[in-house]
Write an enzyme that holds these catalytic residues in place. Sequence first.
Site, PDB file in Angstrom:
ATOM      1  N   ARG A  14       0.958 -23.964  -7.028  1.00 22.28           N
ATOM      2  CA  ARG A  14       2.338 -23.928  -6.550  1.00 22.28           C
ATOM      3  C   ARG A  14       3.014 -25.222  -7.024  1.00 22.28           C
ATOM      4  O   ARG A  14       2.358 -26.247  -7.178  1.00 22.28           O
ATOM      5  CB  ARG A  14       2.367 -23.877  -5.026  1.00 22.28           C
ATOM      6  CG  ARG A  14       1.803 -22.601  -4.453  1.00 22.28           C
ATOM      7  CD  ARG A  14       1.730 -22.683  -2.924  1.00 22.28           C
ATOM      8  NE  ARG A  14       1.127 -21.480  -2.383  1.00 22.28           N
ATOM      9  CZ  ARG A  14      -0.180 -21.351  -2.137  1.00 22.28           C
ATOM     10  NH1 ARG A  14      -1.009 -22.339  -2.360  1.00 22.28           N
ATOM     11  NH2 ARG A  14      -0.652 -20.222  -1.654  1.00 22.28           N
ATOM     12  N   HIS A 134       7.150 -20.253 -10.124  1.00 24.45           N
ATOM     13  CA  HIS A 134       6.224 -19.406  -9.359  1.00 24.45           C
ATOM     14  C   HIS A 134       5.803 -18.173 -10.165  1.00 24.45           C
ATOM     15  O   HIS A 134       4.711 -17.633  -9.963  1.00 24.45           O
ATOM     16  CB  HIS A 134       6.845 -18.993  -8.022  1.00 24.45           C
ATOM     17  CG  HIS A 134       5.838 -18.522  -7.034  1.00 24.45           C
ATOM     18  ND1 HIS A 134       5.004 -19.394  -6.360  1.00 24.45           N
ATOM     19  CD2 HIS A 134       5.514 -17.279  -6.605  1.00 24.45           C
ATOM     20  CE1 HIS A 134       4.201 -18.700  -5.567  1.00 24.45           C
ATOM     21  NE2 HIS A 134       4.498 -17.423  -5.695  1.00 24.45           N
ATOM     22  N   ARG A 137       2.546 -18.652 -11.716  1.00 25.24           N
ATOM     23  CA  ARG A 137       1.426 -18.415 -10.798  1.00 25.24           C
ATOM     24  C   ARG A 137       1.037 -16.933 -10.813  1.00 25.24           C
ATOM     25  O   ARG A 137      -0.146 -16.589 -10.859  1.00 25.24           O
ATOM     26  CB  ARG A 137       1.838 -18.863  -9.399  1.00 25.24           C
ATOM     27  CG  ARG A 137       0.764 -18.757  -8.342  1.00 25.24           C
ATOM     28  CD  ARG A 137       1.256 -19.456  -7.065  1.00 25.24           C
ATOM     29  NE  ARG A 137       0.478 -19.128  -5.900  1.00 25.24           N
ATOM     30  CZ  ARG A 137      -0.667 -19.710  -5.571  1.00 25.24           C
ATOM     31  NH1 ARG A 137      -1.179 -20.653  -6.340  1.00 25.24           N
ATOM     32  NH2 ARG A 137      -1.309 -19.373  -4.476  1.00 25.24           N
ATOM     33  N   HIS A 160      -5.618 -18.523  -1.798  1.00 28.10           N
ATOM     34  CA  HIS A 160      -5.121 -17.466  -0.918  1.00 28.10           C
ATOM     35  C   HIS A 160      -6.054 -17.263   0.267  1.00 28.10           C
ATOM     36  O   HIS A 160      -7.259 -17.138   0.096  1.00 28.10           O
ATOM     37  CB  HIS A 160      -5.018 -16.137  -1.671  1.00 28.10           C
ATOM     38  CG  HIS A 160      -3.842 -16.040  -2.570  1.00 28.10           C
ATOM     39  ND1 HIS A 160      -3.702 -15.033  -3.492  1.00 28.10           N
ATOM     40  CD2 HIS A 160      -2.735 -16.808  -2.697  1.00 28.10           C
ATOM     41  CE1 HIS A 160      -2.565 -15.189  -4.142  1.00 28.10           C
ATOM     42  NE2 HIS A 160      -1.969 -16.253  -3.684  1.00 28.10           N
ATOM     43  N   TYR A 170      -4.130  -7.734  -8.481  1.00 29.32           N
ATOM     44  CA  TYR A 170      -5.430  -7.355  -9.028  1.00 29.32           C
ATOM     45  C   TYR A 170      -5.527  -5.837  -9.206  1.00 29.32           C
ATOM     46  O   TYR A 170      -5.942  -5.353 -10.247  1.00 29.32           O
ATOM     47  CB  TYR A 170      -6.529  -7.851  -8.084  1.00 29.32           C
ATOM     48  CG  TYR A 170      -7.913  -7.766  -8.654  1.00 29.32           C
ATOM     49  CD1 TYR A 170      -8.384  -8.760  -9.498  1.00 29.32           C
ATOM     50  CD2 TYR A 170      -8.765  -6.718  -8.335  1.00 29.32           C
ATOM     51  CE1 TYR A 170      -9.660  -8.708 -10.020  1.00 29.32           C
ATOM     52  CE2 TYR A 170     -10.037  -6.651  -8.850  1.00 29.32           C
ATOM     53  CZ  TYR A 170     -10.482  -7.647  -9.687  1.00 29.32           C
ATOM     54  OH  TYR A 170     -11.744  -7.591 -10.211  1.00 29.32           O
TER      55      TYR A 170
END
Length: 192
Positions: A14, A134, A137, A160, A170
Amino acid sequence: MGIIFLILSYTGMRVGELVALKWKDMDFEEHTISITKTYYNPTNNTLEYQLVQPKTRRSKRTIVVDEDVIAALKEHMELQKKVKKRLGETYLDEGFIFAKHGRQPGYPIFIKTVENRMARLLKLAGLNTELTPHSLRHTHTSLLAEARVGLEEIMDRLGHCDDETTKNVYLHITKEMKKEASHKFAQLMRSL
């Protein structure tokens, strides 16, 4: 500023975690970065920043990075040493990796600075200006999933706690990979 986007891309950090990084968080021998804090500064007042606990308990983590990241950080460190030498006592050396050079040198850069710079670079390059730091990410997560890195490893790398966010990315990627596998198998069967 290019090194910032390199690190965000290669680590999935982040922006607040990146801005809070100090040189003591780096282990050049082990190729790791320890993420133990995040930058908080809602008023964007250089002098009033806070380093606070990361977003979740799993956000405190140590991630392994590639040799390219290590080399870029070492080069950045050398450039920063030159800036410190040139500015002397006016440079407040708190050990931040990404510190200001101009006004109030040595203080951490603003998150907003990273966001604005990315927006400007995307516009100059004629790319999607809706992307944010972001987004890097999310891209990092997608690329890990495409590389068949396991869900647990991805969650650990990103810090996470709740696996829903990670699972959504995913599962989307693995669904696409399953479609591609089916398509490749069908092509193989047709060619027999």
